[in-house]
Design an enzyme around this catalytic site. Structure first.
Site, mmCIF file in Angstrom:
data_model
loop_
_atom_site.group_PDB
_atom_site.id
_atom_site.type_symbol
_atom_site.label_atom_id
_atom_site.label_comp_id
_atom_site.label_asym_id
_atom_site.label_seq_id
_atom_site.Cartn_x
_atom_site.Cartn_y
_atom_site.Cartn_z
ATOM 1 N N GLY A 18 0.616 -1.009 0.019
ATOM 2 C CA GLY A 18 0.117 -0.414 -0.276
ATOM 3 C C GLY A 18 1.308 1.113 -0.704
ATOM 4 N N ARG A 51 2.500 -2.028 -6.503
ATOM 5 C CA ARG A 51 2.517 0.273 -6.595
ATOM 6 C C ARG A 51 3.908 -0.017 -6.385
ATOM 7 N NH1 ARG A 51 -2.116 2.769 -7.762
ATOM 8 N NH2 ARG A 51 -3.048 1.210 -5.217
ATOM 9 N N GLU A 100 4.508 -6.621 2.052
ATOM 10 C CA GLU A 100 4.054 -6.777 0.338
ATOM 11 C C GLU A 100 3.443 -5.497 -0.335
ATOM 12 O OE1 GLU A 100 0.985 -8.697 1.941
ATOM 13 O OE2 GLU A 100 1.186 -10.243 1.941
ATOM 14 N N CYS A 145 -15.422 2.100 -27.672
ATOM 15 C CA CYS A 145 -16.667 2.303 -28.207
ATOM 16 C C CYS A 145 -17.208 3.113 -26.815
ATOM 17 C CB CYS A 145 -17.057 1.600 -28.802
ATOM 18 S SG CYS A 145 -17.339 2.592 -30.543
HETATM 19 N N1 LLP Z 1 -0.887 -7.139 -0.207
HETATM 20 C C1 LLP Z 1 -2.437 -7.010 -0.692
HETATM 21 C C2 LLP Z 1 -2.968 -8.416 -0.061
HETATM 22 C C3 LLP Z 1 -3.328 -6.688 -1.475
HETATM 23 O O1 LLP Z 1 -4.449 -6.337 -1.544
HETATM 24 C C4 LLP Z 1 -2.448 -5.329 -2.417
HETATM 25 C C5 LLP Z 1 -3.629 -5.012 -3.090
HETATM 26 C C6 LLP Z 1 -1.492 -5.150 -2.128
HETATM 27 C C7 LLP Z 1 -0.319 -5.732 -0.954
HETATM 28 C C8 LLP Z 1 -0.299 -4.180 -2.593
HETATM 29 O O2 LLP Z 1 -0.928 -3.040 -2.527
HETATM 30 P P1 LLP Z 1 0.277 -1.938 -3.782
HETATM 31 O O3 LLP Z 1 1.478 -1.831 -2.423
HETATM 32 O O4 LLP Z 1 0.525 -2.424 -4.809
HETATM 33 O O5 LLP Z 1 -0.866 -0.678 -3.059
HETATM 34 N N2 LLP Z 1 -6.377 -2.025 -8.346
HETATM 35 C C9 LLP Z 1 -5.870 -0.951 -7.922
HETATM 36 C C10 LLP Z 1 -5.212 -1.782 -6.712
HETATM 37 C C11 LLP Z 1 -6.141 -2.505 -5.911
HETATM 38 C C12 LLP Z 1 -4.889 -3.263 -5.052
HETATM 39 C C13 LLP Z 1 -5.178 -4.260 -4.235
HETATM 40 N N3 LLP Z 1 -4.528 -5.079 -3.507
HETATM 41 C C14 LLP Z 1 -5.324 0.037 -8.171
HETATM 42 O O6 LLP Z 1 -4.944 -0.755 -9.289
HETATM 43 O O7 LLP Z 1 -5.072 1.337 -8.008
#
Ligand code: LLP
Length: 440
Positions: free
Chosen positions: A248, A294, A291, A362
């Site tokens: 996150g 992004r 984890e 479209c």
């Molecule tokens: N760990 C778990 C359990 C998660 O559910 C997620 C993301 C992450 C790690 C990684 O989160 P990050 O570091 O990438 O923020 N499609 C959405 C984001 C969905 C995130 C879902 N879970 C977007 O494009 O912003």
């Protein structure tokens, strides 16, 4: 102009990334084209690791592969010594094809199927992040059948709301993920897994949201978790060896975004956990796992598009269309996500007009950027949209039967195609024609 990683303006006024000319790459591989700045990915990976190592804390940094999964990125992540978080049989399969060591793979998800769980156990994944009671019972049956010991993390929902977009919050009490701390579900889950001979309960997991810019959400979650561990110690004589605090960590899509450096998030977590440990006499600091998805690949990705048609409505709007859109980047349409863009072949030219960048689907909602200042544009120009490395390719679709773009990695003047562009044949490869005399 906010250039990321190794991006810079070349002497030919083109956008260069990883020592390569993005315009030349666009000509060579076609557009749309996803480019990844390998040095930036390595840098972030090393930044997260270093923060733990400097504090001498046991850790794992698991790349949340949902952000972008392909064989090449898994190989790169493996080389950097990270672990991997997968959430489906498909991500697990890709990881194994990349020869990612199974013991460094963590298997997530709120509805893992019996087949997926069996696949994961047979492959020997490092741990299963157990999400619900149904999964516990499936895992009991499978681990007994396969006579395997399973490492488990219990996914907890601490009820902390991270500051982020509503659609992507996963850590609230009202969540489809995990066991709730406050309503007794977490305690019941712990008891069930502790009592079972084939399980080894490594610890717990929680993930409080995405695109987070402060450390408070994480420290609050830690406070809540460790408060609960005190009860677990008293009632079940259990203290976790591993605390996984999820991902996150935010990135800078536009100048409005103000993320922290990887080490700032990690340091705040370590400090809060150390503070909480005062309540647990004689206990060692648990291993801390994170984890990031992004923040490892997001700003390392840039999409290059060719400019196509333009429509100017006097006094209303100037639409500029590109040869991709919501099929390669659904985030603006789905989350109203904001992006910055440059004209890759005119990096020296000053903006002189306000335009809106439309995709080719479209669908009126297929807009990539509203109201951006850019130089004069023609159909010989290339638009570079930055920060598209996370949840771009991985959420891409074939809507309107548009082929998914190619992916090229760049570093130190080297380039490598790592995902081929889909062909028309790819689009119909699973289609079957009607049999004669049926449905007539
Ligand atoms: N760990 C778990 C359990 C998660 O559910 C997620 C993301 C992450 C790690 C990684 O989160 P990050 O570091 O990438 O923020 N499609 C959405 C984001 C969905 C995130 C879902 N879970 C977007 O494009 O912003």
């Amino acid at each position: 102009m906010n250039l990321h990683g190794t991006a810079q303006i070349g002497q030919n006024h083109h956008l260069w990334i990883g020592g390569t000319d993005t315009v030349e790459l666009a000509k060579k591989y076609g557009t749309p084209l996803y480019l990844y700045d390998v040095a930036l990915i390595k840098n972030r990976a090393r930044g997260f690791k270093k923060a733990f190592e400097e504090k001498g804390v046991g850790y794992q940094v698991a790349y949340a592969s949902k952000a972008f999964s392909s064989i090449a990125i898994f190989q790169l992540i493996e080389q950097e010594g990270l672990s991997l978080d997968v959430v489906s049989g498909g991500e697990l399969f890709t990881a194994l094809q990349a020869e990612f060591p199974a013991e460094r793979i963590h298997f997530h998800g709120n509805n893992k199927s019996p087949e997926e769980l069996e696949f994961a156990l047979s492959a020997g994944v490092g741990c299963i992040v157990v999400d619900n009671f149904f999964e516990i019972s499936l895992l009991k049956t499978l681990s007994s059948k396969l006579n395997k010991k399973v490492n488990i993390l219990i996914r907890l929902t601490p009820g902390i709301e991270a500051h982020t977009h509503d659609y992507i919050i996963t850590g609230q009490e009202d969540s489809k993920f995990g066991f709730d701390l406050s309503n007794g579900q977490a305690d019941k889950a712990l008891k069930e897994v502790l009592d079972f001979e084939h399980f080894h309960v490594l610890g717990v997991h929680c993930h409080i949201g995405s695109q987070i810019f402060e450390t408070e959400g994480f420290t609050l979650a830690i406070e809540k978790l460790f408060g609960h561990f005190k009860k677990w110690e008293e009632n079940y004589n259990y203290f976790p060896n591993v605390v996984n605090l999820g991902g996150g960590f935010g990135i800078q899509y536009t100048s409005e975004d103000t993320p922290l450096a990887p080490e700032q998030y990690v340091t705040a977590m370590i400090e809060e956990v150390s503070r909480q440990m005062h309540r647990f006499e004689g206990k060692e600091l648990p291993e801390l796992w994170i984890e990031p998805g992004r923040s490892l690949v997001g700003d390392a990705g840039t999409t290059i598009y060719s400019i196509g048609s333009q429509k100017e409505i006097e006094g209303v709007r100037h639409y500029v269309s590109v040869d991709g859109g919501m099929t390669d980047n659904i985030r603006p349409a789905l989350y109203q996500a904001k992006y910055e863009a440059y004209v890759a072949n005119k990096m020296n030219e000053k903006p002189c007009q306000t335009v809106s960048i439309a995709g080719k689907c479209c669908e009126s909602g297929d807009m990539l950027i509203w109201d951006i200042e850019l130089p004069k544009l023609t159909d010989n120009d290339y638009l570079a949209v930055s920060c598209t490395g996370a949840y771009g390719y991985s959420m891409a679709s074939n809507y309107n039967r548009i082929q998914r773009p190619a992916v090229v990695f760049v570093e130190n003047g080297e380039e490598q195609l790592v995902v081929k562009r889909e062909t028309y044949e790819d689009l119909i490869k699973n289609d079957l024609p009607l049999k004669s005399n049926v449905f007539v």
